[in-house]
Design a protein around this motif. Structure first.
Motif, PDB file in Angstrom:
ATOM      1  N   ALA A 305       0.845  -8.438  -8.783  1.00  0.00           N
ATOM      2  CA  ALA A 305       0.420  -7.367  -8.178  1.00  0.00           C
ATOM      3  C   ALA A 305       1.038  -6.099  -7.563  1.00  0.00           C
ATOM      4  N   PHE A 306       0.386  -5.518  -7.628  1.00  0.00           N
ATOM      5  CA  PHE A 306       0.963  -3.896  -7.343  1.00  0.00           C
ATOM      6  C   PHE A 306       0.165  -3.135  -6.560  1.00  0.00           C
ATOM      7  N   GLN A 307       0.109  -3.016  -4.772  1.00  0.00           N
ATOM      8  CA  GLN A 307      -0.321  -2.466  -4.348  1.00  0.00           C
ATOM      9  C   GLN A 307      -0.527  -0.429  -4.276  1.00  0.00           C
ATOM     10  N   GLN A 325      -3.914 -10.720 -16.375  1.00  0.00           N
ATOM     11  CA  GLN A 325      -4.018 -11.290 -14.632  1.00  0.00           C
ATOM     12  C   GLN A 325      -2.845 -10.034 -13.359  1.00  0.00           C
ATOM     13  N   ALA A 326      -2.787  -8.783 -14.053  1.00  0.00           N
ATOM     14  CA  ALA A 326      -2.288  -7.918 -12.890  1.00  0.00           C
ATOM     15  C   ALA A 326      -3.760  -7.711 -12.070  1.00  0.00           C
ATOM     16  N   THR A 327      -3.190  -7.408 -10.857  1.00  0.00           N
ATOM     17  CA  THR A 327      -4.254  -6.482 -10.217  1.00  0.00           C
ATOM     18  C   THR A 327      -3.541  -4.981  -9.475  1.00  0.00           C
ATOM     19  N   PHE A 328      -4.327  -4.202  -9.847  1.00  0.00           N
ATOM     20  CA  PHE A 328      -3.419  -2.705  -9.339  1.00  0.00           C
ATOM     21  C   PHE A 328      -4.686  -2.070  -8.254  1.00  0.00           C
ATOM     22  N   ALA A 329      -3.869  -1.256  -7.129  1.00  0.00           N
ATOM     23  CA  ALA A 329      -4.873  -0.856  -6.390  1.00  0.00           C
ATOM     24  C   ALA A 329      -4.540   0.444  -6.409  1.00  0.00           C
ATOM     25  N   LEU A 330      -3.634   1.214  -6.496  1.00  0.00           N
ATOM     26  CA  LEU A 330      -3.831   2.524  -7.402  1.00  0.00           C
ATOM     27  C   LEU A 330      -3.562   3.053  -8.717  1.00  0.00           C
ATOM     28  N   PRO A 331      -3.447   3.694  -8.738  1.00  0.00           N
ATOM     29  CA  PRO A 331      -2.841   4.501 -10.811  1.00  0.00           C
ATOM     30  C   PRO A 331      -1.698   3.967 -11.152  1.00  0.00           C
ATOM     31  N   PHE A 350      -8.362  -3.583 -11.794  1.00  0.00           N
ATOM     32  CA  PHE A 350      -8.082  -2.646 -11.346  1.00  0.00           C
ATOM     33  C   PHE A 350      -9.209  -1.864  -9.665  1.00  0.00           C
ATOM     34  N   GLY A 351      -8.256  -2.125  -8.952  1.00  0.00           N
ATOM     35  CA  GLY A 351      -9.331  -1.062  -7.494  1.00  0.00           C
ATOM     36  C   GLY A 351     -10.380   0.031  -7.987  1.00  0.00           C
ATOM     37  N   ALA A 352     -10.753  -0.022  -6.488  1.00  0.00           N
ATOM     38  CA  ALA A 352     -11.266   1.555  -6.832  1.00  0.00           C
ATOM     39  C   ALA A 352     -10.677   2.547  -7.145  1.00  0.00           C
ATOM     40  N   GLU A 353      -9.475   2.380  -7.135  1.00  0.00           N
ATOM     41  CA  GLU A 353      -9.021   3.817  -7.427  1.00  0.00           C
ATOM     42  C   GLU A 353      -7.964   3.858  -8.099  1.00  0.00           C
ATOM     43  N   ALA A 354      -7.917   2.434  -9.183  1.00  0.00           N
ATOM     44  CA  ALA A 354      -6.888   2.270 -10.066  1.00  0.00           C
ATOM     45  C   ALA A 354      -6.971   2.795 -11.223  1.00  0.00           C
ATOM     46  N   TYR A 355      -6.670   3.274 -11.945  1.00  0.00           N
ATOM     47  CA  TYR A 355      -6.724   3.767 -13.622  1.00  0.00           C
ATOM     48  C   TYR A 355      -5.777   3.459 -13.981  1.00  0.00           C
ATOM     49  N   GLY A 372      -7.141  -5.487 -23.844  1.00  0.00           N
ATOM     50  CA  GLY A 372      -7.517  -5.841 -22.788  1.00  0.00           C
ATOM     51  C   GLY A 372      -8.967  -5.983 -22.310  1.00  0.00           C
ATOM     52  N   ASP A 373      -9.548  -5.971 -21.478  1.00  0.00           N
ATOM     53  CA  ASP A 373     -11.034  -6.628 -21.943  1.00  0.00           C
ATOM     54  C   ASP A 373     -12.258  -6.004 -22.230  1.00  0.00           C
ATOM     55  N   PRO A 374     -12.517  -6.461 -23.530  1.00  0.00           N
ATOM     56  CA  PRO A 374     -13.700  -5.983 -24.435  1.00  0.00           C
ATOM     57  C   PRO A 374     -15.085  -5.648 -23.166  1.00  0.00           C
ATOM     58  N   GLY A 375     -14.950  -3.697 -23.130  1.00  0.00           N
ATOM     59  CA  GLY A 375     -15.815  -3.410 -22.487  1.00  0.00           C
ATOM     60  C   GLY A 375     -15.480  -2.377 -20.585  1.00  0.00           C
ATOM     61  N   ARG A 376     -14.322  -3.094 -20.220  1.00  0.00           N
ATOM     62  CA  ARG A 376     -13.693  -2.753 -19.448  1.00  0.00           C
ATOM     63  C   ARG A 376     -12.530  -1.542 -20.016  1.00  0.00           C
ATOM     64  N   ILE A 377     -11.428  -2.193 -20.504  1.00  0.00           N
ATOM     65  CA  ILE A 377      -9.704  -1.495 -20.570  1.00  0.00           C
ATOM     66  C   ILE A 377     -10.346   0.478 -21.025  1.00  0.00           C
ATOM     67  N   GLY A 378     -11.583   0.681 -22.253  1.00  0.00           N
ATOM     68  CA  GLY A 378     -11.511   1.847 -21.675  1.00  0.00           C
ATOM     69  C   GLY A 378     -12.183   3.054 -20.786  1.00  0.00           C
ATOM     70  N   GLN A 379     -12.770   1.312 -20.050  1.00  0.00           N
ATOM     71  CA  GLN A 379     -13.019   2.769 -18.625  1.00  0.00           C
ATOM     72  C   GLN A 379     -11.381   3.020 -17.957  1.00  0.00           C
ATOM     73  N   ALA A 380     -10.531   1.820 -18.201  1.00  0.00           N
ATOM     74  CA  ALA A 380     -10.074   2.044 -17.037  1.00  0.00           C
ATOM     75  C   ALA A 380      -8.742   2.887 -17.531  1.00  0.00           C
ATOM     76  N   LEU A 381      -9.301   3.820 -19.167  1.00  0.00           N
ATOM     77  CA  LEU A 381      -8.721   4.876 -18.929  1.00  0.00           C
ATOM     78  C   LEU A 381      -8.156   5.899 -18.365  1.00  0.00           C
ATOM     79  N   SER A 382      -7.517   7.174 -18.348  1.00  0.00           N
ATOM     80  CA  SER A 382      -7.519   8.539 -18.316  1.00  0.00           C
ATOM     81  C   SER A 382      -6.617   9.710 -19.335  1.00  0.00           C
TER      82      SER A 382
END
Length: 727
Positions: A305-307, A325-331, A350-355, A372-382
């Protein structure tokens, strides 16, 4: 005489040369000896020397310190008598109730096993009692950690202890700071279950055998910077309440940090992990810095868990890295990282501000994978800019297509085209460095000197990109950051090229807003439903609301309520699809409104202002194919009835008095927009106002563009069609 003088001078030169060579050899031998065996400068620790140091501790930074630095401490079994005396005397000294006494073993050589439990103060981890040796602040800190440990361990203790009575479990406490700078540990080191109330400093230490640092607590900053762990380093279950510094550490064995907590900043910059690095179930309450880290074997951060931010800039993965299964709150910063195997973000939250900032990420999709999860990992890339990242974005598309994650590949393509559109907009509207005057450069944010330098530099060589300002040392970094969003570096544009560029920008903007560049079927479907329902309502209005005088030609109230209800339902469904699929739903709805509302409303306004004076006022403008009702494709169909006598009997006007007659208007709109319907409905070919014909033809023309966009989107979102087109 001259011959004798020359001989004497030659002899003197030879003697001088021999003397210089001797001095050089002597100095070199001393250097080699010092570098080869630096233990010669250390004294062996004897019982007498230990007692002397115990009687006269040093004062360092206002704290008393037991100085055992620059010594050779022999704790091997064959020196058991000294070892026992060493532990007894040092522990007794560290347990004095006066001011906490630190321990400094810096730059010493420790032979044999070092047991921290025999040096510090033993205190119960569970139970109510605490030693009276602790100060009020120390006792409060220790009590907080005890309560925390009780909460975490009560369940597991109960499983093995059904009586529910928690035993007295002691831990070792160091009240003063422990200094191990450049210390060489030749044997095993065991500081497991130890609480460092004043922190520890092991900068540059070398641990030749495995070390047990499991479940340690450090109230103050702890540093192992530039240390070397030759064997396994066990930090399981440890808690660092303040900063933890592991930068430039060489982990040659396994690095085990499972279930550890980093409540302060944690730095692992420039560290090298040669074996397994296990950070699973870790908690990072502050920034975690793994910049330029080298992972030679598997690195796992499962369920971590990364806060705060996680920095992996320029990190190198030679083997698998997993954040399952990790958790990211920020980028997460992966800028400039290099991937040689695979990096797994499956089941990651991924939190609301994480990418994932993957700008400059280097990997070959033929040998490496980003999972990554299909349909989700692509949206998390920046990626912030297109410049310098074209190859990366193409590799990401290939990566996801090879994994058959077409949605993620399309999302990356959408990101690519969004960045391309941004660069084109900057080229079209921003101030061009290659053509701007000094006055305009000053207005945009350059100083007078900088504007003059820019004009002079472009005369020598035109600017190709904005970073030339920094590379050619024309502006400082602060100025560059301030003006980069308002300037562009491109060849000059004439009027014709500017018009073509503007048309290209408009086309790309429409594709991105209406279909996510062919990557969102639900978005393009929502756009179609909104437009289809609107035109269906328009056709119903112009056909059913004919006149009020002398004899009203209007629909009954029940039909009005039904029609408006169906229209609202379809519009709601389309709007909901847009809202859930579009990144900018209001902009999408605004573009759809501009396309379908102004021209039809204008035509309707002209129609009702002029009035209608023609025959067949009591007959619908629309006719239906009465031969067969079925769902049919109507791509090649024109919206007006053919002018042949044969079709007079085949097409008949739709009837107004039918209970479900209002469906025909939506069916007509469906025919024109989606190019299929349940019945073939067209315009009649006589006594037809031209404005109504223009209205229907306008929708039919937009429908051609829409169906092309819909089919293109389907070809990119359906895997089979996608493979057929791209491979």
């Amino acid at each position: 005489m001259q011959t004798g003088t020359w001989r004497q001078e030659g002899l003197r030169l030879c003697l001088l040369l021999v003397l210089l060579v001797g001095l050089w050899v002597s100095g070199s031998s001393r250097v080699w000896a010092a570098s080869g065996d630096n233990s010669s400068s250390r004294l062996p620790l004897t019982l007498e020397l230990l007692q002397e140091r115990l009687r006269s501790p040093l004062t360092v930074e206002g704290s008393a310190v037991l100085d055992l630095s620059h010594l050779i401490v022999d704790l091997r079994p064959e020196n058991a008598d000294f070892r026992d005396q060493f532990y007894r005397l040092v522990q007794a000294s560290l347990q004095q109730p006066s001011q906490p006494l630190g321990l400094d073993i810096s730059d010493s050589i420790i032979q044999g096993e070092l047991l921290g439990q025999k040096l510090g103060l033993r205190a119960p981890l569970y139970g109510e009692s605490l030693s009276a040796l602790f100060s009020e602040s120390e006792a409060a800190q220790l009590d907080r950690d005890r309560q925390r440990q009780q909460q975490l361990s009560r369940l597991s203790q109960a499983l093995f202890n059904p009586s529910g009575i928690l035993p007295q479990m002691p831990l070792t406490v160091f009240r003063g700071r422990l200094r191990l700078q450049k210390t060489q540990f030749l044997g095993r080191v065991d500081f497991g279950n130890t609480f460092f109330l004043s922190g520890l400093d092991a900068t540059g230490a070398r641990f030749a055998q495995d070390g047990d640092w499991s479940q340690i607590r450090s109230s103050k900053a702890a540093t192992f910077a530039e240390s070397t762990f030759v064997e396994d380093a066990n930090f399981r279950g440890s808690v660092f309440f303040e900063a933890a510094n592991f930068s430039q550490v060489a982990f040659r064995g396994e690095a085990l940090f499972q279930a550890s907590e980093f409540q302060g900043t944690a730095s692992f910059q420039h560290s090298n992990f040669e074996e397994l690095a296990n950070f699973s179930r870790t908690l990072w309450s502050d920034e975690a810095d793994f910049a330029q880290v080298r992972w030679q074997q598997k690195a796992t951060f499962e369920t971590a868990a990364f806060q705060k931010q996680l920095n992996l800039m320029e990190a190198l993965w030679l083997s698998t890295g997993t954040f399952r299964q990790a958790t990211f709150a920020l980028p997460v910063n992966l800028r400039g990282a290099s991937l040689r195997s695979q990096l797994d973000f499956s089941d990651t939250r991924f939190g609301a501000e994480a990418y994932l900032n993957v700008a400059g990420l280097q990997f070959d999709p033929n040998s490496a994978r980003l999972l990554g999860d299909p349909g989700r990992i692509g949206q998390a890339l920046s990626v912030p800019t297109l410049a310098g990242n074209e190859i990366l974005l193409r590799n990401l598309v290939r990566n996801f297509r090879q994994l058959e994650q077409i949605g993620d590949a399309n999302q990356v393509q959408y990101l690519t085209e969004s960045l391309r559109l941004r660069s084109l907009l900057q080229r079209l509207f921003n101030l061009n460095l290659n053509t701007a005057s000094q006055e305009r450069l000053r207005i945009v944010g350059f100083s007078a000197e900088q504007a003059t330098a820019v004009v002079a530099a472009r005369q020598v060589q035109p600017f190709r990109n904005l970073t030339d300002l920094i590379i050619r040392d024309l502006v400082d970094l602060d100025t560059y950051i301030d003006v980069r969003d308002r300037i562009a570096a491109s060849p000059p544009l004439n009027l014709g090229n500017r018009i073509l560029l503007a048309l290209r920008v408009m086309g790309m903007a429409l594709l991105l807003v209406l279909s996510h560049f062919g990557s969102s079927f639900w978005l393009i479907l929502g756009v179609g439903l909104v437009a289809m329902a609107y035109f269906g309502l328009v056709f119903w209005i112009v056909d059913r609301f004919r006149r009020l005088h002398p004899q009203p030609i209007m629909p009954p109230q029940a039909e009005i309520i039904t029609m408006l209800g169906i229209f609202a339902g379809i519009e709601f469904a389309g709007g909901l699809a847009i809202l859930r699929s579009s990144e900018m739903p209001l902009l999408t709805l605004g573009v759809v409104t501009l396309l379908v509302v102004p021209i039809p409303l204008t035509l309707m306004g002209i129609l009702y202002r002029r009035g209608r004076y023609h025959d067949l006022m009591n007959v619908s403008y629309f006719v239906e194919d009465g031969s067969l009702r079925q769902l049919r494709l109507l791509i090649a169909r024109l919206p007006i009835m053919p002018k042949f006598p044969f079709y007079r009997d085949r097409y008949t006007p739709i009837l107004w008095d039918r209970r479900w007659g209002w469906i025909n208007y939506f069916d007509l709109s469906l025919n024109n927009w989606f190019k299929f319907g349940f019945n073939d409905i067209r315009l009649r070919d006589e006594h037809l106002p031209g404005l109504i014909s223009s209205l229907v033809w306008y929708q039919w023309g937009l429908g051609l563009l829409y169906i092309a966009l819909l089919l293109w989107t389907l070809s990119r979102t359906i895997p089979g069609l996608n493979l057929f087109i791209y491979f």
